[in-house]
Design a protein around this motif. Structure first.
Motif, PDB file in Angstrom:
ATOM      1  N   LEU A  45       0.860  -1.211   0.044  1.00  0.00           N
ATOM      2  CA  LEU A  45       0.019  -0.235  -0.178  1.00  0.00           C
ATOM      3  C   LEU A  45       0.835   1.209   0.062  1.00  0.00           C
ATOM      4  O   LEU A  45       0.552   2.020  -0.650  1.00  0.00           O
ATOM      5  CB  LEU A  45      -0.905  -0.066   1.298  1.00  0.00           C
ATOM      6  N   LEU A  46       1.746   1.237   0.816  1.00  0.00           N
ATOM      7  CA  LEU A  46       2.659   2.460   0.904  1.00  0.00           C
ATOM      8  C   LEU A  46       3.354   2.628  -0.509  1.00  0.00           C
ATOM      9  O   LEU A  46       3.621   3.814  -1.145  1.00  0.00           O
ATOM     10  CB  LEU A  46       3.787   2.065   1.807  1.00  0.00           C
ATOM     11  N   GLN A  51       3.709   5.719  -5.695  1.00  0.00           N
ATOM     12  CA  GLN A  51       3.600   5.468  -7.217  1.00  0.00           C
ATOM     13  C   GLN A  51       2.267   6.594  -7.600  1.00  0.00           C
ATOM     14  O   GLN A  51       2.560   7.430  -8.759  1.00  0.00           O
ATOM     15  CB  GLN A  51       3.473   4.437  -7.685  1.00  0.00           C
ATOM     16  N   SER A  52       1.388   6.653  -6.911  1.00  0.00           N
ATOM     17  CA  SER A  52       0.070   7.616  -7.267  1.00  0.00           C
ATOM     18  C   SER A  52       0.575   8.864  -7.163  1.00  0.00           C
ATOM     19  O   SER A  52       0.121   9.613  -8.027  1.00  0.00           O
ATOM     20  CB  SER A  52      -1.100   7.215  -6.255  1.00  0.00           C
ATOM     21  N   ARG A  53       1.194   9.220  -6.188  1.00  0.00           N
ATOM     22  CA  ARG A  53       1.703  10.778  -6.071  1.00  0.00           C
ATOM     23  C   ARG A  53       2.718  10.858  -7.158  1.00  0.00           C
ATOM     24  O   ARG A  53       2.538  12.089  -7.749  1.00  0.00           O
ATOM     25  CB  ARG A  53       2.551  10.583  -4.560  1.00  0.00           C
ATOM     26  N   GLU A  54       3.638  10.103  -7.545  1.00  0.00           N
ATOM     27  CA  GLU A  54       4.425  10.579  -8.752  1.00  0.00           C
ATOM     28  C   GLU A  54       3.573  10.612 -10.084  1.00  0.00           C
ATOM     29  O   GLU A  54       3.998  11.430 -10.792  1.00  0.00           O
ATOM     30  CB  GLU A  54       5.454   9.450  -8.910  1.00  0.00           C
ATOM     31  N   LEU A  55       2.625   9.683 -10.243  1.00  0.00           N
ATOM     32  CA  LEU A  55       1.751   9.858 -11.616  1.00  0.00           C
ATOM     33  C   LEU A  55       1.023  11.235 -11.240  1.00  0.00           C
ATOM     34  O   LEU A  55       0.849  11.765 -12.314  1.00  0.00           O
ATOM     35  CB  LEU A  55       0.798   8.708 -11.490  1.00  0.00           C
ATOM     36  N   GLY A  56       0.510  11.628 -10.221  1.00  0.00           N
ATOM     37  CA  GLY A  56      -0.256  12.990 -10.264  1.00  0.00           C
ATOM     38  C   GLY A  56       0.667  14.004 -10.460  1.00  0.00           C
ATOM     39  O   GLY A  56       0.400  14.931 -11.393  1.00  0.00           O
ATOM     40  N   GLU A  57       1.893  13.986  -9.946  1.00  0.00           N
ATOM     41  CA  GLU A  57       3.050  15.006 -10.284  1.00  0.00           C
ATOM     42  C   GLU A  57       3.336  15.101 -12.020  1.00  0.00           C
ATOM     43  O   GLU A  57       3.401  16.088 -12.415  1.00  0.00           O
ATOM     44  CB  GLU A  57       4.329  14.814  -9.461  1.00  0.00           C
ATOM     45  N   ARG A  58       3.329  14.008 -12.464  1.00  0.00           N
ATOM     46  CA  ARG A  58       3.450  13.779 -13.929  1.00  0.00           C
ATOM     47  C   ARG A  58       2.352  14.350 -14.596  1.00  0.00           C
ATOM     48  O   ARG A  58       2.635  15.200 -15.836  1.00  0.00           O
ATOM     49  CB  ARG A  58       3.774  12.466 -14.278  1.00  0.00           C
ATOM     50  N   VAL A  59       1.276  13.961 -14.399  1.00  0.00           N
ATOM     51  CA  VAL A  59      -0.142  14.470 -15.067  1.00  0.00           C
ATOM     52  C   VAL A  59       0.071  16.079 -14.772  1.00  0.00           C
ATOM     53  O   VAL A  59      -0.263  16.691 -15.638  1.00  0.00           O
ATOM     54  CB  VAL A  59      -1.261  13.960 -14.117  1.00  0.00           C
ATOM     55  N   ALA A  60       0.207  16.625 -13.767  1.00  0.00           N
ATOM     56  CA  ALA A  60       0.215  18.060 -13.611  1.00  0.00           C
ATOM     57  C   ALA A  60       1.332  18.683 -14.515  1.00  0.00           C
ATOM     58  O   ALA A  60       1.134  19.764 -15.225  1.00  0.00           O
ATOM     59  CB  ALA A  60       0.647  18.478 -12.122  1.00  0.00           C
TER      60      ALA A  60
END
Length: 588
Positions: A45-46, A51-60
């Motif tokens: 989960l961690l 990974q979700s945080r990194e993907l969000g940064e890439r989308v932004a």
């Protein structure tokens, strides 16, 4: 709160603690598995959150990049539009200039023609007829063309302007992405610059095949395929050369622990018995005995004689002595033998605390009032320590003596400047001179001496050397019937003079000692003397008495005739006990 009091009392009392240790192993294994799975899920989960945080940064970042591209495209579009308008205005200005210059040119041509006609008319000399026909034809054609089509040049310029505008529009649309045009359409509330995409066109004609390209970079090797069926066994190949020796491997794991053995094997098995030696020299005459009672008739001297028993059932065939008139060879005890029987032991004295459980401590049994002490630690070794006194023993001030052979057991003896001990792993008895370090040995056949077949199991002893008022004795177990046998030693010749089989099994003995010609044997727990045997009369004696409660292993129990005390090594403590005889009571 009152209902929780029993639980609190149970916790304080510790009654709940044993339950924790009674969980079945299956439940422990299940709880351990659940804990491991929980840790793995938490880690997964961690990882997903990271990974979700990194993907969000890439989308932004992507969205910000698209906005930059869109803004740059709009700016380029507006720049191109302004640039196109400037070019159109410049072309219109250039067109107006060209139109004025053309009109001036036409006017000049017309004026020139009119001037030529006027000159021709005024001259009247027929000059117009002399002009070339081509010039007149060209002037007429030009005049007609201008008169018939006065707006020919402006229309051609307008067509070129429209064509140029269309080309500029196509170039502008091709440079602007569709997404930017859609964004502009949505932002202008339905006023779109482009319409919907048209239907796909027909496929074009296939072009000519191109040239073969160069070989690309080889790809990564694929995964190995499934192994195929095993083929037939081929013929054996030729024998290869012998390979080089490999490197030395790591040491293997330690082997399993073997069974403990207290025997010390320092020599090989005994060889065959040698021929009998020559008889030794005759010893000095003994002290005269007390006068016997008068007898009528015959006047005979009372002497001890030796005879050999025949080997029968229940006997070992050892040479035995049958004493006469209760007197044995070299007997120094009192005439009233019953008075030299130990009744009890008393007045214990703790001398020192030793570091080993097993051991023996000795004084010279032939020298009275000698304070020197010898100590042999443990039940096997070859070093004996000499102390000048009890105080030196307590202070640890000693001198080490190498006895040249490994000893076995805790029943050694120091007598008249010699130390007697059993040589470990053999059936030999050693006699070492403590001054000259000269060693003598004596073989004892038909005796148990190895394989843990101890005479005295509590002290790991096969042979016990003892001294009393009658001389030196050797106690051992017969290898024929495993009974306790006592042999009397000749100190000068270091030989055996007599054997006595007590018919008492060694398995019942814990320890043993000899005093006044009587063998005393303790029980296996060393708490009581349960058996006594008169070695001079060769018969059991009805004697038994309590000893003490040992504090540990009773490794040594010996009698010293010089002070009539029992020397004890009890649980690592060096002690002495006073032997109380029947004669002491009568004297009191």
């Amino acid at each position: 709160m009152k209902m929780l009091d029993p639980l609190a009392e149970a916790r304080r009392g510790g009654s709940l603690r044993p339950c924790a240790g009674r969980l079945p192993w299956t439940l422990r294994w299940t709880l351990g598995s659940v804990c491991v799975l929980t840790l793995l899920n938490s880690a997964g989960l961690l990882l997903l959150l990271i990974q979700s945080r990194e993907l969000g940064e890439r989308v932004a970042q992507t969205e910000s990049r698209l906005e930059e591209i869109a803004q740059s495209s709009v700016v380029e579009f507006m720049t191109e539009m302004s640039r196109g308008q400037e070019e159109i205005q410049e072309e219109i200005y250039q067109y107006s200039r060209n139109k004025r210059s053309q009109e001036l040119r036409q006017e000049q041509v017309l004026e020139q023609l009119e001037l030529e006609e006027k000159l021709a008319d005024q001259s009247g000399m027929g000059i117009g007829e002399d002009l070339p026909k081509d010039l007149h034809r060209e002037a007429d054609h030009e005049r007609k063309k201008i008169q018939e089509h006065p707006d020919l040049h402006p229309s051609q310029t307008h067509q070129r302007t429209q064509l140029h505008d269309g080309m500029m529009m196509m170039m502008t649309y091709s440079m602007v992405p569709v997404k930017v045009l859609l964004d502009i359409c949505n932002s202008t509330k339905g006023v779109c610059l482009t319409g919907p995409p048209g239907p796909p066109g027909l496929p074009g004609v296939d072009g000519m095949p191109g040239y073969n390209g160069t070989d690309g970079i080889p790809g990564l090797p694929g995964e190995p395929g499934t192994p195929g069926k095993r083929g037939k066994k081929g013929p054996p190949g030729e024998k290869g050369d012998r390979g080089e020796p490999g490197e030395k491997g790591d040491p293997g794991p330690p082997g399993e622990q073997g069974e403990p053995s207290n025997d010390v094997i320092v020599e090989g098995p005994p060889g065959p018995a040698g021929p009998p030696g020559a008889p030794g020299p005759m010893g000095p005459p003994g002290l005269p005995g007390p006068p016997g009672p008068p007898r009528s008739g015959r006047n005979r001297s009372h002497r001890a004689h030796l005879h050999t028993d025949q080997t029968t059932e229940g006997h070992t065939g050892f040479l035995q002595t049958v004493p006469n008139d209760d007197q044995g060879p070299g007997n120094k005890v009192k005439a009233s033998k019953n008075e030299c029987i130990i009744k009890s032991v008393q007045n214990p004295s703790n001398l020192a605390k030793m570091t080993t459980t097993y051991g023996a401590w000795m004084k010279d049994t032939a020298v009275k009032d000698d304070e020197k002490i010898w100590v042999a630690e443990h039940f096997s070794g070859r070093i004996v320590k000499a102390y000048k006194s009890i105080a030196a023993l307590q202070n640890g001030s000693s001198q080490s003596i190498d006895v040249r052979k490994f000893f076995q057991g805790c029943s050694h003896l120091v007598h008249n400047g010699y130390i007697y001990f059993h040589i470990a792993g053999t059936f030999n008895l050693a006699k070492l001179n403590l001054q000259t370090n000269r060693l003598h040995t004596l073989a004892i056949e038909n005796a148990l001496y190895h394989n843990l077949s101890y005479l005295l199991n509590n002290s790991k002893t096969y042979f016990k050397v003892a001294a009393d008022e009658s001389g030196l004795w050797l106690i051992f177990a017969s290898s024929i019937d495993e009974n306790i046998v006592v042999a009397q030693l000749d100190e000068k010749t270091f030989s055996i003079t007599t054997y006595v089989n007590t018919s008492y099994p060694r398995s019942k003995a814990g320890n043993a000692f000899i005093a006044c010609g009587v063998l005393y044997v303790t029980d296996t727990k060393d708490t009581r003397v349960t058996y006594a045997f008169d070695l001079l009369k060769q018969k059991p004696v009805n004697v038994s008495f309590d000893l003490w409660s040992p504090s540990g292993v009773l490794a040594m129990l010996s009698y010293n005739p010089t002070d009539r005390h029992l020397y004890v090594w009890d649980g690592g403590y060096v002690k002495s006990y006073e032997a109380h005889f029947l004669s002491d009571e009568r004297a009191g």
